[in-house]
Every structure is written in C-alpha cells, then in structure tokens.
Design a protein around this motif. Structure first.
Motif, short mmCIF file in Angstrom:
data_model
loop_
_atom_site.label_atom_id
_atom_site.label_comp_id
_atom_site.label_asym_id
_atom_site.label_seq_id
_atom_site.Cartn_x
_atom_site.Cartn_y
_atom_site.Cartn_z
N GLY A 95 -4.74 12.49 -5.23
CA GLY A 95 -4.58 11.04 -5.32
C GLY A 95 -4.79 10.30 -4.02
N CYS A 96 -5.08 11.01 -2.93
CA CYS A 96 -5.30 10.33 -1.65
C CYS A 96 -6.61 9.56 -1.72
CB CYS A 96 -5.32 11.33 -0.50
SG CYS A 96 -5.55 10.56 1.11
N ARG A 97 -6.57 8.27 -1.41
CA ARG A 97 -7.78 7.44 -1.48
C ARG A 97 -8.27 6.99 -0.11
NH1 ARG A 97 -6.33 1.97 -1.16
NH2 ARG A 97 -4.11 1.52 -1.43
N ALA A 111 2.70 8.89 -6.53
CA ALA A 111 1.72 9.81 -5.96
C ALA A 111 2.00 10.05 -4.48
CB ALA A 111 0.31 9.26 -6.15
N PHE A 156 -2.37 5.92 -1.16
CA PHE A 156 -2.35 6.46 -2.51
C PHE A 156 -2.29 5.31 -3.52
CE2 PHE A 156 -1.08 9.82 0.24
CZ PHE A 156 -1.53 10.98 -0.35
N GLU A 157 -2.61 5.61 -4.76
CA GLU A 157 -2.66 4.57 -5.80
C GLU A 157 -1.27 4.10 -6.18
OE1 GLU A 157 -5.11 2.95 -6.94
OE2 GLU A 157 -6.75 4.09 -6.04
N THR A 158 -0.29 5.00 -6.20
CA THR A 158 1.05 4.64 -6.67
C THR A 158 2.11 5.21 -5.72
OG1 THR A 158 1.32 6.64 -8.01
CG2 THR A 158 0.26 4.72 -9.07
N THR A 161 -8.14 -4.82 1.32
CA THR A 161 -8.22 -3.42 0.92
C THR A 161 -9.64 -2.90 1.10
OG1 THR A 161 -8.55 -4.07 -1.40
CG2 THR A 161 -6.31 -3.62 -0.69
N GLN A 209 0.84 -1.20 0.00
CA GLN A 209 0.00 0.00 0.00
C GLN A 209 0.88 1.25 0.00
OE1 GLN A 209 -3.68 -0.28 0.32
NE2 GLN A 209 -3.03 -2.34 -0.28
#
Length: 286
Positions: free
Chosen positions: A241-243, A263, A258-260, A208, A168
């Motif tokens: 990009g914060c999820r 990011a 974050f996704e990546t 997740t 993650q």
C-alpha cells in the motif's frame, strides 16, 4: 499537573519535498520545500511561569538533546525577551520523544512551542510580529513550526505560504543514527553562488501531485553519509500500500505515504518487526 502549568505539543516537521535551488553568497542554501506536521510524533513542552528562564529535559531522547545553554527552547525565549519588555518567562520542562538530528525539525519545533507558551503566559496575540521575529532569530525552521501547519518554505525558511493539504496517512522510520545537517550540505558540495543542475518542479494546484513529482535534493548526499537511510527507503517502499517514499529534511528519517491510516498502521507493525531497534511511527501528516 499543576493548574498554572502551561503545556504545548511540538509536532515533528516532515519535508514532503525539499528542493535546493542553490547556495547564496552568504553561505546559506536557497530552498523550496513543502512541509507538513506529524500528529502522532511530537515532543512535549511545559512552562511554569516565573521570573527567569530555566530548562529541564527528560524523555527517551533527552541525552541527545544537547547542553542546556545550546537548546533552541532557551534561545527562542531569549530572542522574545529581547523584543518584549518585561516578558514573563519561567521554567520549561521538555520531554524529548522525537529523535534528534533526524530531519524532523525537533529542536525547531520545541523552540516554536516555547514561543507559543510564552505568548499565552504574556497575553500576546498569536499573530504578534515579535513572535515571528524571535522565531527567525532562533533558527531557519522555527518560523514554519510556529503554526505547525502544512506550508511552503522558501529562502532559508523565512518565506512561508500556507498550503491546503488533505491529511496524509504516513509511516516515519529512523535508524537511530543522528545525521548532522551541516555534514549533509557539505556533502552536497555546492560552492557559494552555485546552482543545482536540476530545477525545482513547478508548483501544482494539487499539493498531492506536487508531492508525487517532487524530490529531496539532500537524499543522495545523506545516503553517502548514512547508508542506513537507503536501507530504510527500500524497507518502507516494500510495504503493502505504500504510494511514495522519501527522506525528510537532511535525514536520517524516511517516510512512506499510504492510502489509509489502517494501511499505515499495518506497515508500521511490519517495519517494527523487520527493523528492531529502529524508531517507527504511523501518523497523519497535515
């Protein structure tokens, strides 16, 4: 580094979820928590084997680590020595790189690293039950830190179940204000035998999804003690990009997912500029 010097990293523990189920009659709180470990946020512990245990502490957070006789490294070493006759110990050197009283299990991670070093120095198998016994005696978070891999903690932390968690990408943010765990649980206000009004979410096959639907039941109480935590949550949530954002442990560290990794690194740079003087790290949680 001397060839006989043994070395271990002590990665920070992050509570991706932390559900308080209730308070037991013995005063301990019953917990359910999904935890992971930070690849780029860790203390460093070395051991020079010798006849008796000793500890030296250095690094940016050394002064906050507490007196030598109260450090969990030595407590873990004593707990293992009580179980392993003739245990070879030695001089530990701890470099504190992770904030103290930050909800990241730093002291527990250090204690677990000490047990791993002592196992190597004494030819003990990684699954020797005496290591887990000593970890449990040293502290509630030490058992999960022994393996330093994603897991579910239950009870006081002694019931562990491994979890397969994709790495993650994350950012950790701490306002450099220590928050005492005991103060947060006190602010939570559960009496002995009391239960939380909100039940813990059911476990999901996909961790997740569980992270997304979970919560940290200590967050509101910690924010009342340290309003900086609330400011940190908003800062991280505002990053591109914060999820998902949440507090870790009893605070004051918050994390954003974050996704990546790219990011997460961009967000860390932006947070360092927006909150000068705060501790910021981008990492992979696993």
């Amino acid at each position: 580094m001397a060839p006989h010097l043994l070395r271990e990293r002590a990665p920070a523990k992050v509570n991706l979820t932390l559900h308080v189920l209730g308070r037991r009659d013995d005063g301990y709180h019953e917990l359910d928590s999904l935890v992971a470990f930070a690849g780029c946020a860790a203390d460093l512990l070395t051991l020079e084997p010798g006849p008796s245990p000793a500890l030296a502490v250095s690094g940016p957070f050394a002064q906050a680590a507490g007196p030598e006789d109260g450090n969990l490294v030595l407590k873990a070493a004593r707990a293992l020595a009580a179980r392993v006759e003739g245990l070879r110990t030695g001089r530990f050197a701890l470099t504190k790189r992770v904030p103290v009283a930050a909800g990241l299990g730093g002291g527990s991670a250090d204690a677990a690293a000490a047990l791993r070093l002592l196992a190597r120095a004494n030819g003990l198998a990684a699954d020797d039950p005496r290591l887990m016994e000593a970890a449990t005696e040293a502290g509630s978070d030490v058992p999960v830190c022994l393996a330093s891999r994603a897991a579910r903690m239950a009870g006081r932390g002694e019931r562990l179940s491994p979890v397969t968690l994709p790495p993650q990408p994350a950012v950790l943010l701490n306002p450099m204000r220590p928050v005492a765990t005991a103060d947060v649980f006190r602010a939570l206000g559960l009496a002995a035998g009391g239960r939380m009004a909100a039940p813990a979410p059911a476990a999901f096959a996909d961790p997740t999804e569980e992270i997304a639907r979970g919560r940290n039941d200590l967050e509101a109480a910690a924010v009342r003690i340290a309003p900086e935590i609330g400011a940190g949550l908003m800062l991280v949530a505002s990053q591109t990009g914060c999820r998902g954002v949440r507090m870790s442990g009893s605070g004051a560290t918050v994390f954003g997912l974050f996704e990546t990794p790219q990011a997460a690194r961009r967000a860390a740079r932006a947070l360092s500029a927006a909150a000068p003087g705060w501790w910021v790290r981008s990492t992979l949680l696993r």
